[in-house]
Design a protein around this motif. Structure first.
Motif, PDB file in Angstrom:
ATOM      1  N   SER A   1     -23.184 -41.896   5.398  1.00  0.00           N
ATOM      2  CA  SER A   1     -22.821 -42.825   6.467  1.00  0.00           C
ATOM      3  C   SER A   1     -22.149 -42.060   7.604  1.00  0.00           C
ATOM      4  O   SER A   1     -21.652 -40.946   7.407  1.00  0.00           O
ATOM      5  CB  SER A   1     -21.854 -43.892   5.940  1.00  0.00           C
TER       6      SER A   1
ATOM      7  N   LEU B   1     -32.496 -58.018   4.662  1.00  0.00           N
ATOM      8  CA  LEU B   1     -31.638 -57.096   5.393  1.00  0.00           C
ATOM      9  C   LEU B   1     -30.869 -56.194   4.432  1.00  0.00           C
ATOM     10  O   LEU B   1     -30.779 -54.975   4.627  1.00  0.00           O
ATOM     11  CB  LEU B   1     -30.671 -57.877   6.278  1.00  0.00           C
ATOM     12  N   HIS B   2     -30.344 -56.789   3.368  1.00  0.00           N
ATOM     13  CA  HIS B   2     -29.603 -56.003   2.379  1.00  0.00           C
ATOM     14  C   HIS B   2     -30.508 -54.989   1.698  1.00  0.00           C
ATOM     15  O   HIS B   2     -30.096 -53.840   1.459  1.00  0.00           O
ATOM     16  CB  HIS B   2     -28.988 -56.923   1.329  1.00  0.00           C
TER      17      HIS B   2
ATOM     18  N   HIS C   1     -35.765 -62.020   9.544  1.00  0.00           N
ATOM     19  CA  HIS C   1     -35.723 -60.585   9.294  1.00  0.00           C
ATOM     20  C   HIS C   1     -36.893 -60.164   8.411  1.00  0.00           C
ATOM     21  O   HIS C   1     -37.170 -60.784   7.382  1.00  0.00           O
ATOM     22  CB  HIS C   1     -34.412 -60.180   8.626  1.00  0.00           C
TER      23      HIS C   1
ATOM     24  N   ARG D   1     -33.097 -53.387   2.778  1.00  0.00           N
ATOM     25  CA  ARG D   1     -33.328 -52.213   3.626  1.00  0.00           C
ATOM     26  C   ARG D   1     -32.093 -51.328   3.680  1.00  0.00           C
ATOM     27  O   ARG D   1     -32.182 -50.102   3.539  1.00  0.00           O
ATOM     28  CB  ARG D   1     -33.708 -52.663   5.033  1.00  0.00           C
ATOM     29  N   GLU D   2     -30.934 -51.923   3.882  1.00  0.00           N
ATOM     30  CA  GLU D   2     -29.706 -51.143   4.006  1.00  0.00           C
ATOM     31  C   GLU D   2     -29.339 -50.455   2.702  1.00  0.00           C
ATOM     32  O   GLU D   2     -28.900 -49.297   2.695  1.00  0.00           O
ATOM     33  CB  GLU D   2     -28.572 -52.048   4.483  1.00  0.00           C
TER      34      GLU D   2
ATOM     35  N   ALA E   1     -31.633 -47.446   2.156  1.00  0.00           N
ATOM     36  CA  ALA E   1     -31.245 -46.311   2.984  1.00  0.00           C
ATOM     37  C   ALA E   1     -29.987 -45.647   2.435  1.00  0.00           C
ATOM     38  O   ALA E   1     -29.880 -44.415   2.410  1.00  0.00           O
ATOM     39  CB  ALA E   1     -31.014 -46.767   4.420  1.00  0.00           C
ATOM     40  N   ALA E   2     -29.033 -46.451   1.978  1.00  0.00           N
ATOM     41  CA  ALA E   2     -27.793 -45.902   1.429  1.00  0.00           C
ATOM     42  C   ALA E   2     -28.047 -45.097   0.162  1.00  0.00           C
ATOM     43  O   ALA E   2     -27.333 -44.129  -0.123  1.00  0.00           O
ATOM     44  CB  ALA E   2     -26.801 -47.018   1.162  1.00  0.00           C
TER      45      ALA E   2
END
Length: 497
Positions: free
Chosen positions: A56, A437-438, A460, A440-441, A444-445
């Motif tokens: 991050s 949305l969650h 979304h 995707r995030e 990535a995390a």
């Protein structure tokens, strides 16, 4: 992640500043430093088992803040070791087959060779006396691209920093042609563009001093292609209201949907009304070298200007883009003669100064990367890679369409897939947007894969952008499972809320 400790004391300098200059005397240091840099990248590529670490900004920023730029390391090897920690370790690697996010392509080795050569020689492509052969190479590549588009011998163009700059310059040329010296018209000029087109059209209109409502978006069909009948209606309305249409912007490969506007029909309308047609083919330009799908760009040869981004679908490193125009004389609108750089007498003497047609002055020799790519691989090799990507995207669409966990928005003509996770098969589920949305995030995390996102109809959605021939259907299936897993976890945690 805590900041890693830095070397307390930098080693004493054993070289002078002059020893770092690149010249015949310092060639051993040049060879050694570049070899060490290549090896550092090669080690990272060899060991990277995912496209991203998931770091991050809050985790990485302290590492950069701990670097004291006023205390040099005096050692390229030490600087590379530090770079590993602040950049290479956490870089997003587009070469990885599970990078599926934006329009970033893996790059071919001949282009990397070109990058090494051009940065060392450091030609500036503004004037002949700074670039010589580089100028002629760029001009040959513009002619080659114009030929692939289908333009005639009057065509010309120039390399740019990217699609946004190419679109800006195209609209600048169109504006000047529409004004014909009457600056009083500027507030009434209009641009007609697809509702699914690139945001750079609106941004360019603002930069060009057009009215706030100058860009009129034309509705699209279910495949997100501009509707010719809607364009005809807008052209007729603008004519009735005394609003000159300075340009119609068609898109050959929209960012979200990979859709290609019906170019022949749009060209017909533009020719009938005497309107400048610009085709933004930043994404779809790879079709110019496709052995199986070149027909999808039918009608592009009727445009006044075309944007091409070689760094999207020709597998080139950033930056590598161009604006190509059917009539090279319009490039005069970007010309300014400075006595210390490109005096008018040079043009009269037919000295080829590229600054005469560019928005930039100092400019990298980015054309060399494409030149070496074509000389080593050939256009057919590049086209084969792009065709492989498009074949994979078609197979991925079939895979997604058969997966009841997801719904797909439309079938792309190129290589994007816009879709969303359906909680229990219900697209209207109150947590559907948040779950997508969650997902995707969280993905990535984790660093396991990187996908993009967008909104369709206010909801979304997730998005795959396939540009890597090494990406397999297995990779895609694994990423779909990961996304579904993150979405399901989110639903389970929030079901009782």
């Amino acid at each position: 992640m805590s900041p890693r400790a830095r070397t307390a004391e930098a080693p004493a300098a054993t070289t002078t500043a002059r020893d770092h200059l690149f010249n015949a005397r310092t060639l051993p240091a040049y060879r050694r430093s570049l070899a060490e840099g290549v090896e550092a990248v090669a080690r990272r590529i060899a060991t990277a088992d995912s496209p991203f670490t998931g770091v991050s900004p809050q985790q990485l920023a302290p590492e950069l803040d701990a670097v004291d730029l006023d205390r040099p390391l005096h050692d390229p090897a030490a600087a590379l070791a530090e770079l590993e920690q602040v950049y290479l370790r956490d870089a997003v690697y587009f070469h990885h087959p599970r990078y599926l996010a934006h329009l970033n392509c893996p790059v071919v080795i001949p282009a990397l060779l070109g990058e090494a050569v051009l940065s060392a020689v450091n030609s500036s492509l503004d004037t002949w006396d700074q670039s010589a052969g580089g100028t002629l190479i760029e001009r040959r590549l513009i002619d080659w691209t114009a030929g692939r588009i289908g333009f005639g011998p009057a065509a010309d163009g120039v390399f740019t920093s990217g699609g946004s700059q190419s679109n800006l310059q195209a609209l600048l040329l169109a504006r000047e042609e529409a004004l014909a010296g009457d600056r009083g018209l500027i507030s009434r000029l209009r641009v007609l563009a697809s509702a699914a087109g690139h945001f750079s059209v609106q941004k360019s209109a603002k930069l060009l001093g057009l009215a706030a409502d100058a860009v009129i978006t034309v509705p699209v069909d279910e495949q997100r292609r501009m509707r010719p009948e809607a364009l005809a209606a807008e052209l007729a309305r603008c004519a009735r209201e005394g609003l000159p249409v300075m340009a119609v912007v068609a898109t050959a490969g929209t960012t979200d949907f990979g859709s290609i506007d019906p170019l022949p029909e749009i060209a017909e309308l533009c020719e009938r009304t005497g309107t400048w047609l610009h085709v933004d083919a930043a994404y779809g330009c790879g079709l110019l070298v496709s052995a199986t799908r070149r027909h999808l760009l039918g009608g592009i040869e009727r445009a006044a200007s075309v944007t091409v981004d070689y760094h999207k679908s020709f597998f080139q490193p950033v930056s590598s883009s161009a604006l190509v125009v059917a009539d090279g004389s319009v490039l005069r609108h970007a010309t300014y003669h400075a006595d210390y750089l490109n005096p008018a007498r040079m043009a009269e003497a037919r000295i080829p100064n590229q600054v005469d047609k560019s928005l930039q002055t100092t400019r990298r020799f980015d054309a060399l990367k494409l030149w070496l790519t074509l000389r080593v691989m050939g256009a057919e090799g590049v086209g084969a890679l792009f065709d492989e990507v498009l074949d994979r995207a078609a197979a991925a669409h079939r895979l997604l369409s058969a997966d009841r966990r997801f719904e797909v928005v439309t079938r792309s003509s190129l290589s994007t897939l816009v879709f969303r996770y359906l909680p229990a098969g219900d697209g209207s589920h109150p947590l559907a947007d948040a779950a997508n949305l969650h997902a995707r995030e969280a993905l990535a995390a984790s660093g396991a894969a990187v996908v993009a996102g967008t909104t369709v109809g206010g909801r979304h959605h997730l998005k795959f952008t396939l540009l890597n021939p090494e990406t397999t259907l297995t990779d895609i299936a694994v990423v779909l499972d990961l996304l579904a897993g993150h979405a399901e976890q989110y639903l389970a945690e929030h079901a009782a809320a």
